[in-house]
Design a protein around this motif. Sequence first.
Motif, PDB file in Angstrom:
ATOM      1  N   TRP A  51       0.826  -1.229   0.000  1.00 24.44           N
ATOM      2  CA  TRP A  51       0.000   0.000   0.000  1.00 24.44           C
ATOM      3  C   TRP A  51       0.844   1.257   0.000  1.00 24.44           C
ATOM      4  O   TRP A  51       0.476   2.269  -0.576  1.00 24.44           O
ATOM      5  N   HIS A  52       2.050   1.177   0.684  1.00 26.89           N
ATOM      6  CA  HIS A  52       2.853   2.393   0.808  1.00 26.89           C
ATOM      7  C   HIS A  52       3.458   2.831  -0.520  1.00 26.89           C
ATOM      8  O   HIS A  52       4.041   3.894  -0.626  1.00 26.89           O
TER       9      HIS A  52
ATOM     10  N   ASN B 109       6.340   7.700  11.226  1.00 27.94           N
ATOM     11  CA  ASN B 109       7.050   6.791  12.137  1.00 27.94           C
ATOM     12  C   ASN B 109       8.539   6.650  11.795  1.00 27.94           C
ATOM     13  O   ASN B 109       9.252   5.906  12.450  1.00 27.94           O
TER      14      ASN B 109
ATOM     15  N   TYR C 124      11.667   5.980  -2.803  1.00 21.94           N
ATOM     16  CA  TYR C 124      10.520   5.188  -3.316  1.00 21.94           C
ATOM     17  C   TYR C 124       9.984   5.827  -4.603  1.00 21.94           C
ATOM     18  O   TYR C 124       9.959   7.056  -4.722  1.00 21.94           O
TER      19      TYR C 124
ATOM     20  N   GLU D 148       1.583   7.518  12.008  1.00 25.00           N
ATOM     21  CA  GLU D 148       2.572   8.177  11.136  1.00 25.00           C
ATOM     22  C   GLU D 148       2.785   9.620  11.614  1.00 25.00           C
ATOM     23  O   GLU D 148       1.863  10.193  12.222  1.00 25.00           O
TER      24      GLU D 148
ATOM     25  N   ASP E 210      10.137   5.003   9.695  1.00 24.65           N
ATOM     26  CA  ASP E 210      10.454   3.571   9.653  1.00 24.65           C
ATOM     27  C   ASP E 210      11.897   3.353   9.199  1.00 24.65           C
ATOM     28  O   ASP E 210      12.346   3.978   8.242  1.00 24.65           O
TER      29      ASP E 210
ATOM     30  N   GLU F  55      12.811   7.695   6.682  1.00 28.97           N
ATOM     31  CA  GLU F  55      11.623   8.191   5.997  1.00 28.97           C
ATOM     32  C   GLU F  55      11.555   9.707   6.152  1.00 28.97           C
ATOM     33  O   GLU F  55      11.048  10.224   7.146  1.00 28.97           O
TER      34      GLU F  55
ATOM     35  N   ASN G 175       1.625   9.698   4.937  1.00 26.28           N
ATOM     36  CA  ASN G 175       2.610   8.755   5.481  1.00 26.28           C
ATOM     37  C   ASN G 175       3.996   9.288   5.152  1.00 26.28           C
ATOM     38  O   ASN G 175       4.181   9.906   4.105  1.00 26.28           O
ATOM     39  N   ASP G 176       4.939   9.106   6.083  1.00 26.26           N
ATOM     40  CA  ASP G 176       6.324   9.424   5.729  1.00 26.26           C
ATOM     41  C   ASP G 176       6.937   8.152   5.140  1.00 26.26           C
ATOM     42  O   ASP G 176       6.669   7.040   5.625  1.00 26.26           O
ATOM     43  N   ALA G 177       7.702   8.320   4.058  1.00 24.94           N
ATOM     44  CA  ALA G 177       8.261   7.152   3.346  1.00 24.94           C
ATOM     45  C   ALA G 177       9.672   7.478   2.880  1.00 24.94           C
ATOM     46  O   ALA G 177      10.054   8.648   2.807  1.00 24.94           O
TER      47      ALA G 177
END
Length: 307
Positions: free
Chosen positions: A222-223, A260, A294, A258, A262, A266, A288-290
Amino acid sequence: MENSDISKNLLKGFKGTYNELICQDDFSTDGHPLPNRQDQQQVSLGMLSALLLVVDIGLGVQYSKVSEKYGPLYQNLTHISSELEHLRATHSNMIHAKEEALTVLQKELQKVNKTSGQLGSAKHTGMELQRQVESLQGQKMALQSSVNEFVESCGRCLPGWKLLNSVCYYFPLSNSIPLKTWDRSRDSCIKKGADLAIINSEEKQEFINKAIQALRYSSGSWHLTGFWIGLKEEEDKEGTWAWLDGTKLTQGYWADGEPNDDMNNEDCAAIYSKNHPKASWDAMKTWNDAPCRYALKWICEMKAKAA
Ligand code: MAN
Ligand code: CA
């Protein structure tokens, strides 16, 4: 007496008389009949005449008997033979008519074959046209929506961009557009004279949620289904988020849990469709932090032309 017996006897009598008349050698040495034989010959000739008369009468009787017996048969034969002639003529007419009908049938068959061939190719052409019509309808719908957006934005945004309060937004929703890292996404916006979107109001958050809600989560991670926005952690200041215009983040619309950070990796923010299956997400909790590397979709914004 049978006919053959009568004939035999008559012939016998005739032979006898003939012999008497001609074959007897009662002639003188100089070949003249002797005078005492002349009377006898006349008598014999008379008898022969009478005999011939009898034969004639007999034959007449026989002929009438035969005619009586075989006449109707002959008539029947004549009738049958004329019927046979008639049948032969009819038969030949029928054969002729049959040949003509066969010729007509063959011509009709050729026509049918030709027509069915034409029908097949017409069907093929029809299917091809149908495909083209469908494709053109798709293109027309896409153009129509661009035109609508253009009209809705009163000509203040480029085709395909959406207007909100003097700001135009671009959403690369199509799956044919390749995904990009946060940096590459930003480059793409800059090339259009824009930058990654800043979502610093509830109105903008709702507007953008609505614009991307059509994109449904299908499967996989999903991310990786988000859209990069113009929000990033400041260099060496973990936990401090800032917009590309330099303003600090005051109100974030983070998903539960979030950001978070990860794997401590992120530093870039993305917004996700509210149709995302993550249960706790609602329209106001879609960020969301990513990891910035990505490859995701993204959202550009630029100032709208003056009204
Ligand atoms: C999980 C969560 C998210 C995180 C992604 C990164 O889904 O921890 O917060 O951003 O993984 O792939
Ligand atoms: Ca995260």
